[in-house]
Write a protein that holds these residues in place. Structure first.
Motif, mmCIF file in Angstrom:
data_model
loop_
_atom_site.group_PDB
_atom_site.id
_atom_site.type_symbol
_atom_site.label_atom_id
_atom_site.label_comp_id
_atom_site.label_asym_id
_atom_site.label_seq_id
_atom_site.Cartn_x
_atom_site.Cartn_y
_atom_site.Cartn_z
ATOM 1 N N UNK A 63 57.460 17.483 8.304
ATOM 2 C CA UNK A 63 56.892 16.914 7.072
ATOM 3 C C UNK A 63 57.930 16.032 6.379
ATOM 4 N N UNK A 64 59.174 16.482 6.338
ATOM 5 C CA UNK A 64 60.216 15.668 5.703
ATOM 6 C C UNK A 64 60.379 14.324 6.408
ATOM 7 N N UNK A 65 60.358 14.368 7.737
ATOM 8 C CA UNK A 65 60.486 13.111 8.501
ATOM 9 C C UNK A 65 59.313 12.194 8.208
ATOM 10 N N UNK A 66 58.125 12.785 8.100
ATOM 11 C CA UNK A 66 56.916 11.993 7.828
ATOM 12 C C UNK A 66 56.998 11.329 6.455
ATOM 13 N N UNK A 67 57.370 12.106 5.457
ATOM 14 C CA UNK A 67 57.420 11.555 4.098
ATOM 15 C C UNK A 67 58.492 10.476 4.013
ATOM 16 N N UNK A 68 59.616 10.714 4.664
ATOM 17 C CA UNK A 68 60.679 9.700 4.667
ATOM 18 C C UNK A 68 60.222 8.399 5.305
ATOM 19 N N UNK A 69 59.312 8.520 6.271
ATOM 20 C CA UNK A 69 58.804 7.326 6.952
ATOM 21 C C UNK A 69 57.684 6.654 6.159
ATOM 22 N N UNK A 70 57.313 7.251 5.020
ATOM 23 C CA UNK A 70 56.337 6.596 4.158
ATOM 24 C C UNK A 70 54.905 7.058 4.329
ATOM 25 N N UNK A 71 54.694 8.139 5.061
ATOM 26 C CA UNK A 71 53.347 8.661 5.276
ATOM 27 C C UNK A 71 53.168 9.936 4.464
ATOM 28 N N UNK A 72 51.999 10.071 3.838
ATOM 29 C CA UNK A 72 51.773 11.231 2.955
ATOM 30 C C UNK A 72 50.465 11.949 3.231
ATOM 31 N N UNK A 73 49.888 11.684 4.369
ATOM 32 C CA UNK A 73 48.624 12.339 4.701
ATOM 33 C C UNK A 73 48.701 12.808 6.139
ATOM 34 N N UNK A 74 48.541 14.128 6.334
ATOM 35 C CA UNK A 74 48.590 14.696 7.683
ATOM 36 C C UNK A 74 47.179 14.903 8.202
ATOM 37 N N UNK A 75 46.963 14.471 9.427
ATOM 38 C CA UNK A 75 45.694 14.770 10.090
ATOM 39 C C UNK A 75 45.800 16.095 10.846
ATOM 40 N N UNK A 76 46.805 16.167 11.730
ATOM 41 C CA UNK A 76 46.935 17.312 12.638
ATOM 42 C C UNK A 76 48.395 17.707 12.761
ATOM 43 N N UNK A 77 48.649 19.002 12.906
ATOM 44 C CA UNK A 77 49.989 19.469 13.257
ATOM 45 C C UNK A 77 49.884 20.300 14.531
ATOM 46 N N UNK A 78 50.836 20.112 15.430
ATOM 47 C CA UNK A 78 50.928 20.939 16.639
ATOM 48 C C UNK A 78 52.234 21.710 16.574
ATOM 49 N N UNK A 79 52.179 22.983 16.942
ATOM 50 C CA UNK A 79 53.353 23.861 16.801
ATOM 51 C C UNK A 79 53.587 24.618 18.102
ATOM 52 N N UNK A 80 54.858 24.644 18.495
ATOM 53 C CA UNK A 80 55.254 25.377 19.701
ATOM 54 C C UNK A 80 56.447 26.278 19.370
ATOM 55 N N UNK A 81 56.355 27.522 19.751
ATOM 56 C CA UNK A 81 57.501 28.421 19.705
ATOM 57 C C UNK A 81 57.891 28.709 21.147
#
Ligand code: THU
Length: 152
Positions: A63-81
């Motif tokens: 999320x921090x990388x996204x906001x820094x890049x100027x985007x503020x709306x998330x469509x989808x998140x994928x998570x892997x452990x």
């Protein structure tokens, strides 16, 4: 990637991010990839600290990388452990994802992508609209240092 990435492609990006995790204490590397509503993708990994409470989760790094890049709306998140499948987001990250309007959470179950609506993982959540003020969705402004010459 020009076309909208598939869930499998987002999981692959999350797995790559997990490979860079700094998790010497838990030995539980996590990676996340967020797809912005503008089609951009940003990834993050968990970063731990000897002062354990300072650990940041993979989702929040993305999320921090996204906001820094100027985007503020998330469509989808994928998570892997890397040590657990599926790896669902912690409660704090569900809240952080909701802040940016995330709709879909993708995890891997038995090697197959499984999608959930975030609202199913965080029902009756508290969000920006509950503050009763205009949503802080304005275009990001340049930071104070942007365009300024660096000091010698
Ligand atoms: N972790 C994440 O990165 N995301 C989650 O949603 C769950 C937990 C990390 C934090 C910590 O570094 C490790 O996994 C064990 O909790």
């Amino acid at each position: 990637m020009t076309a909208v990435p598939t869930h499998d492609e987002l999981l692959a990006l999350a797995r790559a991010a997990a490979g860079t995790a700094y998790a010497p204490y838990s030995e539980f590397p996590v990676g996340a990839a967020v797809l912005g509503s503008d089609g951009t993708v940003h990834s993050g990994c968990n970063v731990e600290n000897a002062a354990f409470g300072l650990t940041t989760c993979a989702e929040r790094g993305a999320i921090s990388a996204m906001v820094r890049a100027g985007t503020r709306q998330i469509d989808t998140v994928a998570i892997i452990g890397l040590r657990a499948a599926p790896c669902y987001p912690c409660g704090g990250c569900r809240q952080a994802l909701a802040e940016f309007g995330c709709r879909t959470v993708v995890v891997e179950v038995d090697g197959v992508a499984r999608a959930h609506a975030l609202v199913d993982l965080l029902p009756h959540g508290f969000g920006p609209a509950d503050l009763g003020e205009p949503l802080p969705r304005a275009e990001p402004r340049p930071g104070p240092d942007e365009g300024r010459p660096t000091r010698p």
